[in-house]
Design a protein around this motif. Structure first.
Motif: not given
Length: 293
Positions: A88-89, A150-151, A183-185, A221-222
């Motif tokens: 997820a992005l 990863c933020d 997951y990344a932001t 990222f799906g």
């Protein structure tokens, strides 16, 4: 010229070997994943440091992001139960709760009886992305499921570490371990600034291929979740939600007037702005921020 004695040469070689041994990174050891529910990846040591207290808020306090909240929680729950799920992005406006949502969703799912604390959160810093394959290898055989987080992930011109991320997520020979989700932001939808992509388009022999190389990273990222600036009603709902959660007693109209003035002086309305106002309000009321109920 006479040669030094063989014993002296042997001593010298021994000292050199010992010095190299001291300089070499320690051999990776299997972490004690029962020690905590969250860890931080220390790339320089190749180790995972347990986090005794995770800085997060309750999922119910996140307002104005209902749709993306539900999507991320559902994706995380499926993964925790051993079902297929997507990387997820979370991208978009600053201060709208992207990283808070990741941590809150992890906590909410991990508390479920069916999960029983078997879902671990592992934070990797942006500058350590090149160490992601080593981290994946460390997690691959562990009897847990992991969200690697990863933020504020983004890449600038000349930074080739995004290729390590691409390979680790989907493109490598081994691929992403079945027990790991990423997951990344980011403030950027494609993780790279627009001017960088335009420069690639203008200077490349084949402009389309150059841009495609950059955009293909975000395609790993799906699940793309967009965060946008909140309305005044959503902002005030955040403020009231925080005030109720922490038992801050003051007339609602006074809280709203002060919260709107606070947002105006900062030129933005967001979850972060609401939280900063709440801290100021609690300080002026002389109350510590301790959740009630």
């Amino acid at each position: 010229m006479s040669q030094p004695p063989l014993q002296s040469q042997a001593d010298l070689l021994t000292r050199i070997a010992e010095a190299l041994e001291r300089l070499a990174p320690p051999h990776p050891t299997t972490p004690n994943f029962d020690a905590a529910e969250a860890f931080v990846w220390r790339a320089e040591r190749g180790t995972l440091a347990p986090v005794s207290h995770v800085n997060r808020i309750d999922l119910s306090l996140l307002r104005g992001v209902d749709r993306v909240r539900d999507l991320l929680v559902e994706n995380t729950e499926r993964f925790a139960r051993g079902l297929p799920a997507n990387n997820a992005l979370l991208w978009g406006a600053r201060g709208m709760g992207k990283s808070s949502l990741v941590k809150a969703a992890h906590a909410a799912i991990n508390r479920q009886a069916a999960v029983g604390g078997r879902l671990k959160l592992v934070e990797i810093h942006r500058e350590d992305i090149e160490g992601l394959p080593a981290l994946m290898g460390l997690l691959r055989e562990a009897p847990f499921r992991f969200i690697v987080f990863c933020d504020d992930l983004s890449f600038d011109a000349g930074d080739a570490s995004y290729k390590s991320l691409k390979a680790a997520l989907e493109g490598g020979v081994e691929g992403r371990p079945a027990n790991v989700l990423f997951y990344a932001t980011s403030n950027r939808r494609h993780l790279m600034p627009r001017d960088m992509m335009e420069n690639e388009r203008g200077s490349a022999i084949n402009p389309g291929e150059a841009v495609e190389e950059k955009v293909s990273l975000s395609d790993r990222f799906g699940l793309w979740l967009g965060f946008h600036h909140c309305s005044q009603d959503d902002y005030l709902a955040m403020v009231h939600g925080y005030a109720k959660h922490y038992g801050l007693e003051a007339p609602a109209d006074e809280i709203e007037a002060q919260a709107l003035e606070w947002a105006t002086t900062r030129g933005s309305r967001s979850g972060r702005t609401a939280w900063q106002f709440l801290q100021d309000l609690a300080g002026r009321l002389g109350k510590p921020l301790v959740a009630i109920g």
